[in-house]
Design a protein around this motif. Structure first.
Motif, PDB file in Angstrom:
ATOM      1  N   PRO A 171       0.896  -1.204   0.084  1.00  0.00           N
ATOM      2  CA  PRO A 171       0.033  -0.340  -0.133  1.00  0.00           C
ATOM      3  C   PRO A 171       0.930   1.172  -0.050  1.00  0.00           C
ATOM      4  CG  PRO A 171      -1.131  -1.852   1.825  1.00  0.00           C
ATOM      5  CD  PRO A 171       0.485  -1.937   1.027  1.00  0.00           C
ATOM      6  N   LEU A 172       0.001   2.468  -0.875  1.00  0.00           N
ATOM      7  CA  LEU A 172       0.789   3.521  -0.811  1.00  0.00           C
ATOM      8  C   LEU A 172       0.265   4.353  -0.125  1.00  0.00           C
ATOM      9  CD1 LEU A 172       1.800   4.848  -4.326  1.00  0.00           C
ATOM     10  CD2 LEU A 172       3.089   3.776  -2.742  1.00  0.00           C
ATOM     11  N   SER A 173       0.952   5.386   1.038  1.00  0.00           N
ATOM     12  CA  SER A 173       0.425   6.056   1.641  1.00  0.00           C
ATOM     13  C   SER A 173       0.375   8.135   1.070  1.00  0.00           C
ATOM     14  CB  SER A 173       1.193   6.505   2.931  1.00  0.00           C
ATOM     15  OG  SER A 173       1.218   7.558   3.770  1.00  0.00           O
ATOM     16  N   LEU A 174      -0.888   7.746   0.491  1.00  0.00           N
ATOM     17  CA  LEU A 174      -0.730   9.383  -0.210  1.00  0.00           C
ATOM     18  C   LEU A 174      -1.560  10.679   0.492  1.00  0.00           C
ATOM     19  CD1 LEU A 174      -1.753   7.552  -3.497  1.00  0.00           C
ATOM     20  CD2 LEU A 174       0.648   8.529  -2.634  1.00  0.00           C
ATOM     21  N   THR A 175      -1.249  11.445   0.292  1.00  0.00           N
ATOM     22  CA  THR A 175      -2.701  12.804   0.492  1.00  0.00           C
ATOM     23  C   THR A 175      -3.624  12.822   0.499  1.00  0.00           C
ATOM     24  OG1 THR A 175      -1.815  14.709  -0.202  1.00  0.00           O
ATOM     25  CG2 THR A 175      -0.554  14.055   1.815  1.00  0.00           C
ATOM     26  N   ALA A 176      -5.015  13.199   0.379  1.00  0.00           N
ATOM     27  CA  ALA A 176      -6.002  13.103  -0.250  1.00  0.00           C
ATOM     28  C   ALA A 176      -5.711  14.016  -2.030  1.00  0.00           C
ATOM     29  CB  ALA A 176      -7.101  13.794   0.459  1.00  0.00           C
ATOM     30  N   GLN A 177      -5.107  15.100  -1.778  1.00  0.00           N
ATOM     31  CA  GLN A 177      -4.620  15.743  -2.765  1.00  0.00           C
ATOM     32  C   GLN A 177      -3.714  14.812  -3.915  1.00  0.00           C
ATOM     33  OE1 GLN A 177      -2.951  19.490  -2.037  1.00  0.00           O
ATOM     34  NE2 GLN A 177      -5.602  20.531  -2.393  1.00  0.00           N
ATOM     35  N   GLU A 178      -2.260  14.500  -3.386  1.00  0.00           N
ATOM     36  CA  GLU A 178      -2.233  13.266  -4.143  1.00  0.00           C
ATOM     37  C   GLU A 178      -2.992  11.778  -4.326  1.00  0.00           C
ATOM     38  OE1 GLU A 178       1.582  13.988  -1.424  1.00  0.00           O
ATOM     39  OE2 GLU A 178       0.670  12.283  -1.232  1.00  0.00           O
ATOM     40  N   HIS A 179      -3.438  12.029  -3.729  1.00  0.00           N
ATOM     41  CA  HIS A 179      -4.635  10.497  -4.505  1.00  0.00           C
ATOM     42  C   HIS A 179      -5.050  11.054  -5.708  1.00  0.00           C
ATOM     43  CE1 HIS A 179      -6.658   6.873  -3.434  1.00  0.00           C
ATOM     44  NE2 HIS A 179      -7.889   7.158  -4.532  1.00  0.00           N
ATOM     45  N   ARG A 180      -5.743  12.237  -5.287  1.00  0.00           N
ATOM     46  CA  ARG A 180      -6.863  12.415  -6.224  1.00  0.00           C
ATOM     47  C   ARG A 180      -5.668  12.703  -8.085  1.00  0.00           C
ATOM     48  NH1 ARG A 180      -9.765  17.540  -4.831  1.00  0.00           N
ATOM     49  NH2 ARG A 180     -11.653  16.544  -2.742  1.00  0.00           N
ATOM     50  N   ILE A 181      -4.879  13.293  -7.734  1.00  0.00           N
ATOM     51  CA  ILE A 181      -4.190  13.657  -9.344  1.00  0.00           C
ATOM     52  C   ILE A 181      -3.700  12.186  -9.691  1.00  0.00           C
ATOM     53  CG2 ILE A 181      -1.542  14.592  -9.179  1.00  0.00           C
ATOM     54  CD1 ILE A 181      -2.384  16.822  -7.859  1.00  0.00           C
ATOM     55  N   LEU A 182      -2.932  11.604  -8.988  1.00  0.00           N
ATOM     56  CA  LEU A 182      -2.727  10.271  -9.173  1.00  0.00           C
ATOM     57  C   LEU A 182      -3.405   9.340 -10.503  1.00  0.00           C
ATOM     58  CD1 LEU A 182      -0.449   8.401  -9.724  1.00  0.00           C
ATOM     59  CD2 LEU A 182      -0.138   7.339  -7.423  1.00  0.00           C
ATOM     60  N   ALA A 183      -5.362   8.855  -9.294  1.00  0.00           N
ATOM     61  CA  ALA A 183      -5.992   8.168  -9.810  1.00  0.00           C
ATOM     62  C   ALA A 183      -6.250   8.487 -11.062  1.00  0.00           C
ATOM     63  CB  ALA A 183      -6.998   8.364  -8.691  1.00  0.00           C
ATOM     64  N   TYR A 184      -6.134  10.175 -11.121  1.00  0.00           N
ATOM     65  CA  TYR A 184      -6.866  10.839 -12.755  1.00  0.00           C
ATOM     66  C   TYR A 184      -5.764  10.503 -13.735  1.00  0.00           C
ATOM     67  CZ  TYR A 184      -8.898  13.675 -15.775  1.00  0.00           C
ATOM     68  OH  TYR A 184      -9.167  13.673 -17.410  1.00  0.00           O
ATOM     69  N   LEU A 185      -4.718  10.313 -13.106  1.00  0.00           N
ATOM     70  CA  LEU A 185      -3.242  10.174 -14.118  1.00  0.00           C
ATOM     71  C   LEU A 185      -3.456   8.465 -13.856  1.00  0.00           C
ATOM     72  CD1 LEU A 185      -0.199  11.956 -12.958  1.00  0.00           C
ATOM     73  CD2 LEU A 185      -1.410  12.963 -14.855  1.00  0.00           C
ATOM     74  N   VAL A 186      -3.537   7.269 -13.676  1.00  0.00           N
ATOM     75  CA  VAL A 186      -4.052   6.533 -14.339  1.00  0.00           C
ATOM     76  C   VAL A 186      -5.524   6.167 -14.971  1.00  0.00           C
ATOM     77  CG1 VAL A 186      -4.453   4.546 -12.593  1.00  0.00           C
ATOM     78  CG2 VAL A 186      -2.436   5.173 -11.472  1.00  0.00           C
ATOM     79  N   HIS A 187      -6.368   7.016 -14.510  1.00  0.00           N
ATOM     80  CA  HIS A 187      -7.444   6.220 -15.902  1.00  0.00           C
ATOM     81  C   HIS A 187      -7.289   6.372 -17.297  1.00  0.00           C
ATOM     82  CE1 HIS A 187      -9.621   6.423 -12.036  1.00  0.00           C
ATOM     83  NE2 HIS A 187     -10.554   5.309 -12.786  1.00  0.00           N
ATOM     84  N   ARG A 188      -6.138   7.775 -17.671  1.00  0.00           N
ATOM     85  CA  ARG A 188      -6.019   8.553 -18.361  1.00  0.00           C
ATOM     86  C   ARG A 188      -4.853   7.420 -19.666  1.00  0.00           C
ATOM     87  NH1 ARG A 188      -7.249  10.696 -21.507  1.00  0.00           N
ATOM     88  NH2 ARG A 188      -6.349  12.864 -21.851  1.00  0.00           N
TER      89      ARG A 188
END
Length: 220
Positions: free
Chosen positions: A147-164
Motif C-alpha cells: 500500500p502507498l501512503s498518499l494525501t487526499a490531493q496526491e490520491h486524486r492526481i494519481l488516480a486521474y493519471l491512472v485513469h488516463r
C-alpha cells in the motif's frame, strides 16, 4: 475525479458530499435543476449524481438537456420512487445507473466509482500501470503489492493519471478534474504535488512533457 452532485435535500447532500470527498472525489454541489443543467453544460465533469426531484427543473429534464447537447458524462440517478416505469423513464433519458432512496452511502460511492471506471474503458476494479495498481473499490494504491501512503490531493492526481493511461494530461485538464469549481491551483502547487508523488512511486513513472503536461508511464 470531479463530480457534480445535484441534490436539494441539504442533509443528504452534506452526507453524500462528505462521503464522496473522503473517497477521493472533488465535488461541486447544485441545489436546483437550473443550476445543475447549467453546470453540466459548461463544466467538464467525470460523472454526475442527479436527483430526479429537483426544484425548478426536474432531474429528467436536466438529463434530457445534457444528452440533447451531446454531454456524455456518466449519470447516476437518485429518486424516492422505485416503480419500474419511473426507472425506465430515467434510463430512456440517458441515465447510466439508478438508486432508490434510502440507500447506503457506501453503495453510491461504489457505483459511482464503477461508472467513472467503465467510462474510461476499465471494466475491472483494479487498474494496473505496470507495478502501480489502483484498487478502485478499496480506494487505495499499491506499488509492488504494498500500500502507498498518499494525501487526499496526491490520491486524486494519481488516480486521474491512472485513469488516463499513458495519455499526456495538461496542467489545465488535471486542475479541472481534481479540484472543485472555483479553486484554481497555480502551476507551482501542481508541481509540488507531482514532486511528492514521484518521491513515493519513483520519479521515472511520471514524465513531464515540456509545454504539454504530464504522462504516467507503466513500469515494472
Amino acid at each position: 475525479m470531479r463530480v457534480l452532485l445535484a441534490e436539494d435535500d441539504a442533509e443528504l447532500a452534506r452526507q453524500l458530499a462528505s462521503a464522496l470527498t473522503d473517497a477521493g472525489f472533488a465535488v461541486d454541489h447544485a441545489v436546483d435543476g437550473a443550476d445543475a443543467e447549467f453546470r453540466g453544460q459548461t463544466e467538464d465533469y467525470d460523472a454526475a449524481v442527479l436527483d430526479l426531484g429537483l426544484p425548478g427543473m426536474d432531474g429528467l429534464s436536466v438529463l434530457d438537456a445534457w444528452r440533447a447537447a451531446g454531454r456524455r458524462l456518466p449519470v447516476l440517478v437518485l429518486t424516492a420512487r422505485g416503480r419500474w416505469h419511473d426507472k425506465l423513464a430515467g434510463f430512456d433519458a440517458g441515465a447510466d445507473d439508478y438508486l432508490v432512496k434510502p440507500f447506503p452511502v457506501d453503495e453510491l460511492v461504489l457505483r459511482l466509482r464503477a461508472l467513472v471506471r467503465r467510462a474510461g474503458g476499465h471494466a475491472h476494479p483494479r487498474i494496473a500501470r505496470g507495478a502501480l495498481v489502483l484498487d478502485d473499490n478499496a480506494g487505495r494504491f499499491l506499488l509492488h503489492g504494498q500500500p502507498l501512503s498518499l494525501t487526499a490531493q496526491e490520491h486524486r492526481i494519481l488516480a486521474y493519471l491512472v485513469h488516463r493511461g499513458e495519455a499526456v494530461v495538461s496542467r489545465t485538464e488535471l486542475g479541472e478534474h481534481v479540484y472543485e469549481q472555483g479553486y484554481d491551483p497555480d502551476s507551482n502547487v501542481l508541481d509540488v504535488l507531482i514532486g511528492r508523488i514521484r518521491r513515493k512511486i519513483g520519479a521515472d513513472r511520471i514524465v513531464t512533457e515540456r509545454g504539454k503536461g504530464f504522462r504516467l508511464v507503466a513500469l515494472p
